[in-house]
Every structure is written in C-alpha cells, then in structure tokens.
Design a protein around this motif. Structure first.
Motif, PDB file in Angstrom:
ATOM      1  N   UNK A 162      87.585  71.094 146.107  1.00 54.17           N
ATOM      2  CA  UNK A 162      88.018  69.692 146.097  1.00 54.17           C
ATOM      3  C   UNK A 162      88.065  69.160 147.517  1.00 54.17           C
ATOM      4  N   UNK A 163      87.347  68.083 147.778  1.00 51.89           N
ATOM      5  CA  UNK A 163      87.453  67.354 149.041  1.00 51.89           C
ATOM      6  C   UNK A 163      88.592  66.354 148.932  1.00 51.89           C
ATOM      7  N   UNK A 164      88.783  65.822 147.735  1.00 53.78           N
ATOM      8  CA  UNK A 164      89.979  65.069 147.341  1.00 53.78           C
ATOM      9  C   UNK A 164      90.366  65.666 145.992  1.00 53.78           C
ATOM     10  N   UNK A 165      91.492  66.335 145.937  1.00 56.37           N
ATOM     11  CA  UNK A 165      91.890  67.028 144.711  1.00 56.37           C
ATOM     12  C   UNK A 165      92.385  66.033 143.658  1.00 56.37           C
ATOM     13  N   UNK A 166      92.380  66.455 142.403  1.00 56.64           N
ATOM     14  CA  UNK A 166      92.964  65.583 141.380  1.00 56.64           C
ATOM     15  C   UNK A 166      94.414  65.211 141.712  1.00 56.64           C
ATOM     16  N   UNK A 167      95.177  66.162 142.250  1.00 51.99           N
ATOM     17  CA  UNK A 167      96.573  65.885 142.617  1.00 51.99           C
ATOM     18  C   UNK A 167      96.654  64.808 143.687  1.00 51.99           C
ATOM     19  N   UNK A 168      95.774  64.876 144.684  1.00 54.60           N
ATOM     20  CA  UNK A 168      95.766  63.863 145.754  1.00 54.60           C
ATOM     21  C   UNK A 168      95.399  62.479 145.210  1.00 54.60           C
ATOM     22  N   UNK A 169      94.684  62.455 144.088  1.00 58.77           N
ATOM     23  CA  UNK A 169      94.310  61.190 143.452  1.00 58.77           C
ATOM     24  C   UNK A 169      95.293  60.812 142.349  1.00 58.77           C
ATOM     25  N   UNK A 170      96.438  61.487 142.307  1.00 59.75           N
ATOM     26  CA  UNK A 170      97.452  61.180 141.299  1.00 59.75           C
ATOM     27  C   UNK A 170      97.054  61.598 139.896  1.00 59.75           C
ATOM     28  N   UNK A 171      96.122  62.562 139.792  1.00 58.52           N
ATOM     29  CA  UNK A 171      95.599  63.027 138.497  1.00 58.52           C
ATOM     30  C   UNK A 171      95.043  61.879 137.661  1.00 58.52           C
ATOM     31  N   UNK A 172      94.467  60.901 138.357  1.00 57.17           N
ATOM     32  CA  UNK A 172      93.882  59.723 137.710  1.00 57.17           C
ATOM     33  C   UNK A 172      92.462  59.550 138.242  1.00 57.17           C
ATOM     34  N   UNK A 173      91.557  59.209 137.341  1.00 53.47           N
ATOM     35  CA  UNK A 173      90.186  58.888 137.740  1.00 53.47           C
ATOM     36  C   UNK A 173      90.075  57.392 137.992  1.00 53.47           C
ATOM     37  N   UNK A 174      89.450  57.027 139.084  1.00 53.50           N
ATOM     38  CA  UNK A 174      89.159  55.632 139.378  1.00 53.50           C
ATOM     39  C   UNK A 174      88.138  55.128 138.363  1.00 53.50           C
ATOM     40  N   UNK A 175      88.283  53.908 137.926  1.00 49.40           N
ATOM     41  CA  UNK A 175      87.313  53.320 137.007  1.00 49.40           C
ATOM     42  C   UNK A 175      85.953  53.257 137.711  1.00 49.40           C
ATOM     43  N   UNK A 176      84.900  53.680 137.023  1.00 47.40           N
ATOM     44  CA  UNK A 176      83.562  53.727 137.609  1.00 47.40           C
ATOM     45  C   UNK A 176      83.093  52.399 138.148  1.00 47.40           C
ATOM     46  N   UNK A 177      83.412  51.309 137.446  1.00 48.29           N
ATOM     47  CA  UNK A 177      83.017  49.981 137.923  1.00 48.29           C
ATOM     48  C   UNK A 177      83.682  49.646 139.257  1.00 48.29           C
ATOM     49  N   UNK A 178      84.934  50.059 139.432  1.00 40.77           N
ATOM     50  CA  UNK A 178      85.629  49.822 140.707  1.00 40.77           C
ATOM     51  C   UNK A 178      84.964  50.609 141.831  1.00 40.77           C
ATOM     52  N   UNK A 179      84.596  51.855 141.533  1.00 34.32           N
ATOM     53  CA  UNK A 179      83.903  52.669 142.544  1.00 34.32           C
ATOM     54  C   UNK A 179      82.575  52.015 142.920  1.00 34.32           C
ATOM     55  N   UNK A 180      81.845  51.524 141.921  1.00 33.43           N
ATOM     56  CA  UNK A 180      80.565  50.861 142.179  1.00 33.43           C
ATOM     57  C   UNK A 180      80.755  49.615 143.044  1.00 33.43           C
ATOM     58  N   UNK A 181      81.827  48.854 142.787  1.00 32.41           N
ATOM     59  CA  UNK A 181      82.118  47.669 143.597  1.00 32.41           C
ATOM     60  C   UNK A 181      82.379  48.058 145.041  1.00 32.41           C
ATOM     61  N   UNK A 182      83.114  49.152 145.263  1.00 33.48           N
ATOM     62  CA  UNK A 182      83.397  49.602 146.625  1.00 33.48           C
ATOM     63  C   UNK A 182      82.104  49.996 147.339  1.00 33.48           C
ATOM     64  N   UNK A 183      81.221  50.716 146.642  1.00 35.00           N
ATOM     65  CA  UNK A 183      79.946  51.125 147.236  1.00 35.00           C
ATOM     66  C   UNK A 183      79.100  49.902 147.552  1.00 35.00           C
ATOM     67  N   UNK A 184      79.084  48.923 146.656  1.00 38.83           N
ATOM     68  CA  UNK A 184      78.332  47.687 146.899  1.00 38.83           C
ATOM     69  C   UNK A 184      78.898  46.950 148.108  1.00 38.83           C
ATOM     70  N   UNK A 185      80.236  46.942 148.233  1.00 36.96           N
ATOM     71  CA  UNK A 185      80.860  46.305 149.399  1.00 36.96           C
ATOM     72  C   UNK A 185      80.484  46.977 150.698  1.00 36.96           C
ATOM     73  N   UNK A 186      80.380  48.303 150.686  1.00 41.35           N
ATOM     74  CA  UNK A 186      79.942  49.022 151.892  1.00 41.35           C
ATOM     75  C   UNK A 186      78.515  48.663 152.247  1.00 41.35           C
ATOM     76  N   UNK A 187      77.658  48.506 151.236  1.00 42.20           N
ATOM     77  CA  UNK A 187      76.275  48.122 151.474  1.00 42.20           C
ATOM     78  C   UNK A 187      76.214  46.735 152.118  1.00 42.20           C
ATOM     79  N   UNK A 188      77.059  45.812 151.648  1.00 40.59           N
ATOM     80  CA  UNK A 188      77.086  44.474 152.228  1.00 40.59           C
ATOM     81  C   UNK A 188      77.592  44.496 153.660  1.00 40.59           C
ATOM     82  N   UNK A 189      78.502  45.444 153.962  1.00 37.42           N
ATOM     83  CA  UNK A 189      79.011  45.579 155.328  1.00 37.42           C
ATOM     84  C   UNK A 189      78.002  46.275 156.233  1.00 37.42           C
ATOM     85  N   UNK A 190      76.896  46.764 155.661  1.00 35.03           N
ATOM     86  CA  UNK A 190      75.889  47.454 156.453  1.00 35.03           C
ATOM     87  C   UNK A 190      76.246  48.895 156.742  1.00 35.03           C
ATOM     88  N   UNK A 191      77.106  49.488 155.954  1.00 37.57           N
ATOM     89  CA  UNK A 191      77.532  50.876 156.179  1.00 37.57           C
ATOM     90  C   UNK A 191      76.831  51.810 155.245  1.00 37.57           C
TER      91      UNK A 191
END
Length: 191
Positions: A162-191
């Motif tokens: 684990x690079x980020x363990x389930x415990x470190x994430x509160x034993x909760x999975x981030x919604x996939x759409x939210x993760x996709x939005x974050x990745x899209x935001x990084x692309x817009x920032x040029x990162x």
C-alpha cells in the motif's frame, strides 16, 4: 520443495482477505509464485492461471473466505481483488502518481493506492462508476473482472504494498468520477 503445511488460521493472507471483504471488495484465492511460475498452493503443482477459482466466484462472504484460505496445503493462497460493481482500479504511471499524491485535493480526499515493487505504475482503487476513458494517456481504467494482487501478495520479487493504505483513506473508496475529475484538473493545470 515449497515448505511445510502451514497454520492457516493465523495466516496474514486470511486476515487481509477478510479485511478486504469487510470493506466490500470481492476477493479470490490465487496461486503463488515459485521458481519462476505459478503453483497451486495446496500441492505445489504448476498451474496456468493465477486464479484458483473462476472470476465470477469472487466473494465478500466471510465463511467462504475462511474455507478458501483455511484449506490444507503447502502454502497459503495469494489474495486477489476483483474489479466489478463494488471496486474499480485506475492505473497511473509513477510520475503522475507522485503528482497526485502531493496534490492538496488528494490529501483531503485520499483513496487506497496500491503499488507493485519494480513496476512503474500505481493502482488507485476507487468506487464505480469510473469513466471508461480518461483524458490522459498515462491513466487507464481497468475493466471489470480484472484481478489485482492485494497485500500481502507477491509475484516473485514484485510484492504488492500500500502506498496509501485503506486505513489512511478511512477505509473508504473515492468515487471514480471524482478521481477522474481530479486527473482532468491536473491535465488542465499542465501537470
């Protein structure tokens, strides 16, 4: 020789399989890596597949998990997670994974992040739905029915960790759409 009969009731693999199932992640028992190939942990015989059961039998049922990981044999089965309606995975190349890990948004909304030693990828575990296609070439959504080696599984020298363990994430999975939005935001920032 693979070794002696093990004490399965105390195995880390059984404990972890039960923990993953409790979080709603379907699991399967897997073959173990020995001398350059997969072997059945029960008898040490070579096997073609890393999966010891059909993919559609992946389960969160604790009784079945106890049965699968408590069978007599030479070694304890590996722990495989299976993507589907309750668990999705997005692979991200190492350089972008580092950017995501350091991003302020991810710090407040983490999700479990899996790595395999000697591989330049990270696996972000998310809750469906996930867009089928991401806005970047260095990000890929794994299809339903993909198996993931979950800690403490290792394939040769490539141990899952684990690079980020389930415990470190509160034993909760981030919604996939939210993760996709974050990745899209990084692309817009040029990162």
């Amino acid at each position: 020789m693979l070794g002696n009969v093990r004490d399965v009731e105390q195995s880390e693999e059984l404990r972890k399989a039960l923990e993953y199932a409790e979080m709603g992640w379907p699991v399967l028992p897997g073959a173990v890596w020995h001398d350059g190939h997969f072997v059945d942990p029960a008898n040490g015989e070579p096997t073609e597949s890393a999966m010891l059961r059909p993919i559609d039998t992946a389960t969160t049922d604790p009784d079945l998990i106890h049965e699968w990981w408590s069978s007599d044999g030479l070694q304890v089965p590996a722990v495989l997670g299976v993507t589907g309606p309750k668990l999705s995975a997005v692979t991200v190349y190492e350089t972008l994974a580092e950017v995501i890990l350091g991003h302020k948004w991810f710090a407040t909304r983490p999700t479990p992040m899996l790595g395999l030693a000697q591989m330049p990828l990270a696996y972000f575990l998310v809750r469906p739905p996930v867009p089928v296609v991401m806005v970047r070439d260095d990000v890929r959504v794994l299809p339903e029915g993909t198996t993931l080696p979950l800690p403490p599984t290792a394939v040769g020298q490539a141990a899952a960790s684990w690079l980020v363990s389930p415990e470190e994430a509160g034993n909760v999975l981030l919604l996939g759409d939210e993760f996709a939005d974050m990745v899209a935001g990084l692309a817009q920032e040029g990162r």
